[in-house]
Design a protein around this motif. Structure first.
Motif, PDB file in Angstrom:
ATOM      1  N   THR B 151       0.838  -1.211   0.000  1.00 50.38           N
ATOM      2  CA  THR B 151       0.000   0.000   0.000  1.00 50.38           C
ATOM      3  C   THR B 151       0.866   1.250   0.000  1.00 50.38           C
ATOM      4  N   LEU B 165      -9.376   4.311   0.170  1.00 50.52           N
ATOM      5  CA  LEU B 165      -9.489   3.028   0.871  1.00 50.52           C
ATOM      6  C   LEU B 165     -10.776   2.999   1.691  1.00 50.52           C
ATOM      7  N   VAL B 168     -13.897   2.149  -0.251  1.00 51.52           N
ATOM      8  CA  VAL B 168     -14.063   0.713  -0.496  1.00 51.52           C
ATOM      9  C   VAL B 168     -14.629   0.038   0.758  1.00 51.52           C
ATOM     10  N   ALA B 169     -14.046   0.362   1.913  1.00 50.19           N
ATOM     11  CA  ALA B 169     -14.494  -0.258   3.167  1.00 50.19           C
ATOM     12  C   ALA B 169     -15.963   0.053   3.434  1.00 50.19           C
ATOM     13  N   ASN B 172     -18.322  -1.758   0.919  1.00 53.64           N
ATOM     14  CA  ASN B 172     -18.426  -3.210   1.108  1.00 53.64           C
ATOM     15  C   ASN B 172     -19.135  -3.565   2.412  1.00 53.64           C
ATOM     16  N   TYR B 213     -10.111  -1.266   9.686  1.00 49.29           N
ATOM     17  CA  TYR B 213     -11.219  -1.418   8.753  1.00 49.29           C
ATOM     18  C   TYR B 213     -10.784  -1.493   7.285  1.00 49.29           C
ATOM     19  N   ASP B 214      -9.481  -1.572   7.074  1.00 46.94           N
ATOM     20  CA  ASP B 214      -8.989  -1.890   5.731  1.00 46.94           C
ATOM     21  C   ASP B 214      -8.813  -3.398   5.561  1.00 46.94           C
ATOM     22  N   CYS B 216     -10.022  -7.552   6.007  1.00 43.55           N
ATOM     23  CA  CYS B 216     -11.167  -8.451   6.129  1.00 43.55           C
ATOM     24  C   CYS B 216     -11.104  -9.152   7.477  1.00 43.55           C
ATOM     25  N   ASP B 293     -10.819  -8.535  -1.995  1.00 43.17           N
ATOM     26  CA  ASP B 293     -10.488  -7.385  -1.148  1.00 43.17           C
ATOM     27  C   ASP B 293     -10.145  -7.821   0.277  1.00 43.17           C
ATOM     28  N   THR B 296      -8.444  -3.418   1.617  1.00 45.27           N
ATOM     29  CA  THR B 296      -9.132  -2.482   0.722  1.00 45.27           C
ATOM     30  C   THR B 296      -8.272  -2.096  -0.483  1.00 45.27           C
ATOM     31  N   GLU B 299      -8.776  -4.255  -3.675  1.00 45.48           N
ATOM     32  CA  GLU B 299      -9.913  -4.022  -4.580  1.00 45.48           C
ATOM     33  C   GLU B 299      -9.541  -2.941  -5.593  1.00 45.48           C
ATOM     34  N   LYS B 338     -14.235  -8.339   2.674  1.00 41.62           N
ATOM     35  CA  LYS B 338     -14.299  -7.345   3.731  1.00 41.62           C
ATOM     36  C   LYS B 338     -15.506  -7.567   4.651  1.00 41.62           C
TER      37      LYS B 338
END
Ligand SMILES: [Zn+2]
Lengths: 118, 397
Positions: B151, B165, B168-169, B172, B213-214, B216, B293, B296, B299, B338
């Protein structure tokens, strides 16, 4: 006493590509003959991260790990000797050492550490 | 080679399933798939089980033999397929090739993993066993750690931001909250995890620059599909068969450090390209995609490497809502890894199940991509060193 950096990299005798870790055939040209080379000098920090959810076997709160490139182009992962990632930036110079990186079954496991310079 | 169709799919809710063994979960998902295919009292010719960790976590091996025994599918051929977090995708691949070749007609593919019966730090160690045993693993590197290093470079090179990021979180988790099979059914509050002093506590750093929270969750779960030749599928008069129109798989160096450009996920590009070529389709033809993902950033990076967006545009597309349901290309409408969760061996199969739901047009309105004809999946093994991709196609108008 300072330990020797006990890393061996493998330079393809045909095309010159440097491999670390070992591969049975060159990633570039499939040649099977390599010259063993040792890392030279300091290294340049290519990327790093500070990990907070550590795997079983580590009982500190966090661990900073990075990948650095030696002066003779060997790239290797190592633990970074810094209290915080705020001390680090991409491309900075780091000094390698060979120290205990974890303890397994009561025995020290040795590996690379990098210390930021300056 | 014969055209191969998916004629039945099954899943169980992912999450923490203390009451079920790994075999229970694989059996329940498989029975759901057999019933969905209208084959509740029938047998199959072969079974492929995607699983990464039974030998390590459950201290149990040869689980494909156990599964056929439990399901009374004897004397079907049975194999376990292990390819790390892409074990599920690889198991589907094996089923596909077995049917396409003409050797077997009916194949069950099940994927499952039970990861919550060990502590978090044991689970982290288990997942880290896929890193290089000499030059990575001893240092304490974890998969989130690999993703953190990736990242940092990806942000530097392509301008991806924490805001991207976060988009995305949030997307999802919003979609996962609608999915009855998802592990995490909780909406994220932007302020609570990003914009306020509480964010440091609610959403702590996991592996810089990635936060909690980035990532899974660690999940238990299983999913299954039934495959057969398309011409036989059409005669079944059951639910509309979904064609596996394309497949691809590619590998890359074990370590990130030996890649000429560590931000280049070559195996993703190649696997996707192969799948598109086989299906005679292009990224712009895809109506719905399930991407891997686990973090994040993946993805975003995958959406660019596949060709859905140009390099550097994936994060912006996510932040602009282009990958939401109703957007240009809905990605991870299931909630993705995620939210659905990531029982590693199950994930690749679950992606196929979710795309099949989409292409059969059977999801509720708030989750269904309208008129979806072509679906796409990426199942990402190792840190991008073994990637499996599929293109699925609706067979009815
Ligand atoms: Zn060479």
């Amino acid at each position: 006493m300072k330990n020797e950096i006990a890393i061996t990299a493998f330079k393809c005798k045909k095309c010159g590509r440097i491999h670390y870790p070992f591969h049975d055939r060159c990633l570039e040209c499939k040649n099977r003959e390599f010259e063993k080379i040792k890392p030279q000098g300091n290294a340049k920090l290519l990327t790093y991260t500070s990990i907070y959810n550590l795997p079983w076997g580590f009982d500190q709160r966090f661990l900073i790990i990075g990948v650095a490139e030696f002066e003779n182009k060997i790239k290797a992962m190592g633990q970074i000797k810094a209290d915080s990632i705020d001390e680090l930036k991409l491309g900075m110079e780091v000094r390698p050492s060979w120290e205990s990186v974890r303890v397994q079954a009561g025995e020290d496991v040795f590996g690379l550490k990098f210390e930021p310079i300056g | 080679m014969r055209d191969v169709a998916i004629i039945g799919v099954g899943m169980i809710p992912f999450g923490r399933r203390d009451e079920d063994s790994l075999l229970d979960m694989l059996a329940y998902a498989s029975l759901n798939a057999l019933d969905d295919a209208g084959m509740g009292d029938k047998t199959v010719d072969a079974v492929y089980v995607g699983n990464m960790g039974a030998g390590i976590i459950q201290h149990q091996t040869s689980i494909a033999s156990s599964l056929v025994d439990r399901l009374s599918l004897l004397p079907a051929a049975a194999d376990v397929v292990e390819n790390g977090p892409a074990s599920g995708g690889s198991a589907v691949k094996n089923g596909l090739l077995a049917v396409a070749s003409g050797y077997y007609d009916y194949v069950l593919v099940a994927g499952g993993e039970k990861m919550r019966e060990i502590t978090g730090w044991r689970a982290t160690d288990f997942v880290a066993t896929m890193t290089h045993p000499e030059v990575e693993y001893p240092y304490g590197i974890t998969l989130p750690g690999m993703a953190g290093m990736f990242t940092q470079l990806y942000m530097e090179k392509y301008g991806v931001t924490r805001e991207h990021l976060l988009a995305v979180a949030m997307k999802n988790q919003e979609m996962g909250a609608l999915n009855p099979y998802a592990h995490v059914e909780m909406l994220l509050d932007r302020e609570g995890i990003f914009d306020s002093p509480h964010a440091v506590v609610n959403n702590p750093v996991a592996a810089t620059p990635l936060h909690l929270y980035d990532l899974c969750p660690v999940s238990d779960g299983a999913a299954a599909v039934i495959l057969c030749p398309l011409d036989m599928a059409k005669k079944l008069q059951n639910k509309p068969p979904v064609l596996i129109a394309g497949f691809g798989q590619a590998t890359d160096t074990h370590t990130l450090q030996e890649r000429d450009d560590p931000t280049d996920l070559k195996a993703v590009t190649l696997a996707a390209q192969q799948a598109f070529d086989m299906a005679k389709l292009k990224p712009k033809d895809i109506d719905v995609a399930e991407l891997h993902d686990a973090f994040t950033i993946l993805e975003i990076a995958e959406s660019e490497h596949i060709g859905f967006f140009k390099k550097g545009e994936g994060g912006k597309a996510a932040a602009a809502g282009k990958t939401r349901l109703g957007g240009q290309l809905p990605i991870n409408v299931s909630g993705g890894l995620k939210s659905r969760g990531h029982p590693v061996g199950a994930t690749g199969v679950a992606q196929i199940v979710d795309i099949t739901f989409q292409l059969r047009h059977e999801l509720p309105k708030d989750r269904q991509v309208k008129n979806a004809k072509h679906g796409f999946t990426i199942n990402f093994g190792g840190f991008g060193n073994n990637v499996v991709s599929f293109v699925l196609k609706r067979t009815e108008p």
